[in-house]
Design an enzyme around this catalytic site. Structure first.
Site, PDB file in Angstrom:
ATOM      1  N   GLU A 180     -13.113  55.466  61.698  1.00 17.42           N
ATOM      2  CA  GLU A 180     -12.956  55.909  60.310  1.00 17.42           C
ATOM      3  C   GLU A 180     -12.161  54.811  59.633  1.00 17.42           C
ATOM      4  O   GLU A 180     -11.040  54.498  60.039  1.00 17.42           O
ATOM      5  CB  GLU A 180     -12.241  57.254  60.254  1.00 17.42           C
TER       6      GLU A 180
ATOM      7  N   CYS B  15      -6.775  57.159  52.860  1.00 17.27           N
ATOM      8  CA  CYS B  15      -8.101  56.550  52.778  1.00 17.27           C
ATOM      9  C   CYS B  15      -9.003  57.348  51.849  1.00 17.27           C
ATOM     10  O   CYS B  15     -10.032  56.849  51.397  1.00 17.27           O
ATOM     11  CB  CYS B  15      -8.721  56.426  54.173  1.00 17.27           C
TER      12      CYS B  15
END
Length: 543
Positions: free
Chosen positions: A293, A327
């Site tokens: 990720e 993020c």
């Protein structure tokens, strides 16, 4: 204990404590913050269950109060990384054969310990070491990590329950074996829960792990290891190493027993790991699983029918909570010209209410960015916004490193939808806004979808149901987590499994069956109760 597939307590999301004035949890957290702030501890490596103090130390200081020395972290090198690999391989034989119920019990106990004894400890460590407010620490270090432990156990059980069909006279079953070798977990600074989940998810499935926490989050990682040890995790199942990321990565990727990489961090670093594994692919016993990720440039897209108040609050929370160091943080905004004046006024008003400072003062909405490197990078983007003719700073734009690494929540508007501020990941409290003409709506959707390489999170605000349906289809691949009339942050384990594609990662959805299945290598077993005893088939008989 017998190898039984025990029933699992149905997981429920851990309630978020408020830490309101006068509450017992506020008092306990304040006391823990005071105690931990008064101590300077040592952070050893943990290999094979043993602490290693190399004597090569790096200071760990609070980002919001650089004068506060929290710890001295012992740094390892290639030797210690190789020892960690050997410890993981040594523990693999027994752990990979440990019944699922026994493995699950470790993480269910860890969840209970974190919900009680360790809650103020890990929250305080996250606040002090990573400059999170009490609320941001609570939803991360406590609630999300508790949820990962509990939901992962229940989701893992689903994998074991998924079995093939059998016909008369045969019995078929699937064995979800752990991977053969060790898993390398490399974790980020910004979420303590992710730091806890990346090594423990493969471990739950019977794998053993070499864990490299981010250098800026070694303080909270230390207490995660203490939590897991108290929960009964056997020595060597998870081995924590500190030191140069490149040195440690080179060691683990050079080992033939590398079975997988569980990664959260920058896109470039993950690409580098993938390339290294690719270059060395012929040296591995198996094809390593690569689960990552990575970055994001997350959007909020406003339709002319959007609710202004809901949109404004979502933008401020989504862009500036935890200093934009998520993020999933809102980083680029597409707003129609018809809403621009009113939305701008609301945003400026809300941002002016934000208090920033030492997170030990619970009145603050924001703390500091994580370190000098982040401060300098974000400051460079602020300078770009000040000097580029196509940009103007609406509010904010200042940064100070006098006491800590503080960056004001900043709203920028640009006339260029392809400006760097609209395309590049900043990872800080900077929201850039581009205004589109209402009759240029389709082009704006196209730019939202194609102008960045990322596809992590995004949000669409509208009250027009037809517009929502159209945008959801048009932006189908623009985000792995897509929010309608909500901020693009705050995914909850069990409710919104998290991950993105394109340059944002492999989209294996942490906390879900999709992720856990990457850490097993299925074996199908067929037993024939009535095996044939003659060579010929019936069709071979004469007329």
């Amino acid at each position: 204990m017998q190898d039984v597939l025990a029933s699992i307590p149905r997981p429920k999301n851990e309630p978020v404590w408020t830490y309101a004035p006068g509450s017992a949890e506020r008092k306990a957290l304040k006391q823990t913050l005071g105690r931990m702030s008064s101590e300077t501890i040592e952070l050893p490596l943990v290999v094979g269950g043993k602490e290693i103090k190399t004597g090569i130390v790096r200071e760990v200081r609070a980002p919001h109060r650089q004068a506060l020395l929290l710890a001295r972290c012992h740094e390892g090198g290639a030797k210690e990384a190789d020892q960690a690999v050997e410890a993981a391989l040594g523990a693999w034989r027994d752990w990979s054969r440990t019944p699922f119920a026994m493995r699950a019990a470790v993480f269910l106990k860890a969840a209970d310990l974190l919900a009680t004894k360790y809650r103020p400890i890990l929250n305080a460590a996250t606040m002090l070491g990573q400059s999170k407010t009490a609320h941001q620490a609570e939803i991360d270090a406590a609630c999300e990590l508790i949820d990962f432990f509990r939901f992962n156990v229940e989701r893992a059980r689903r994998i074991y329950l998924e079995q093939p069909e059998s016909t008369s006279g045969t019995w078929n079953f699937e064995e979800a074996r752990p991977l053969e070798g060790f898993v390398f977990a490399a974790t980020p600074f910004n979420f303590t829960a992710i730091a806890g989940n990346l090594p423990t998810a493969p471990a739950l499935m019977g794998n053993t792990v070499v864990w490299k926490p981010a250098q800026a989050a070694v303080y909270s990682a230390h207490f995660i290891m203490q939590l897991l040890a108290e929960a009964g995790l056997p020595a060597g199942v998870i081995n924590m190493v500190h030191g140069s990321p490149s040195v440690i990565a080179d060691v683990v990727t050079s080992r033939s027993e590398l079975a997988g990489i569980h990664f959260t961090g920058s896109t470039d670093v993950f690409r580098g790991l993938c390339k290294t594994v690719g270059d060395r692919i012929g040296s591995y016993r198996n094809f390593p699983r690569l689960v990552g990720e990575t970055g994001g440039k997350d959007f909020v897209f406003a339709h002319p029918s959007a609710d202004l108040d809901a949109l404004a609050v979502a933008l401020v929370r989504g862009a500036f909570e935890y200093q934009g160091q998520k993020c999933s943080a809102a980083s680029r905004l597409y707003v129609p010209a018809s809403l621009y004046p009113a939305l701008k006024e609301r945003l400026v008003g809300l941002i002016s209410q934000i208090r920033m400072g030492d997170v030990v003062d619970f009145r603050h909405f924001m703390g500091a960015v994580i370190d000098r490197r982040a401060f300098d990078k974000i400051s460079a983007y602020l300078e770009l916004a000040r000097t580029d003719a196509s940009c103007s700073i609406v509010t904010g734009g200042q940064a100070s490193d006098e006491a800590g690494f503080f960056v004001q929540p900043t709203l920028v508007e640009t006339t260029d939808p392809l400006h760097r501020l609209m395309r590049e990941e900043i990872f800080g409290p900077v929201l850039t806004m581009w205004t589109y003409a209402d009759d240029d709506y389709e082009r704006a959707l196209e730019l939202c979808d194609t102008s960045t390489p990322y596809a992590l999170t995004g949000a669409f605000f509208a009250r027009d149901r037809a517009a929502i349906a159209h945008a959801a289809a048009r932006l189908r691949y623009a985000a792995g987590n897509f929010y309608i009339n909500d901020k693009p942050t705050g995914a909850v384990v069990g409710q919104q499994p998290f991950g993105g594609a394109r340059a944002s990662g492999t989209n294996d959805k942490a906390g879900s069956v999709l992720n856990l299945s990457r850490w097993v290598s299925p074996r199908i077993v067929k037993e024939n109760f009535t095996p044939p005893t003659e060579l010929s088939y019936p069709f071979m008989g004469e007329e």
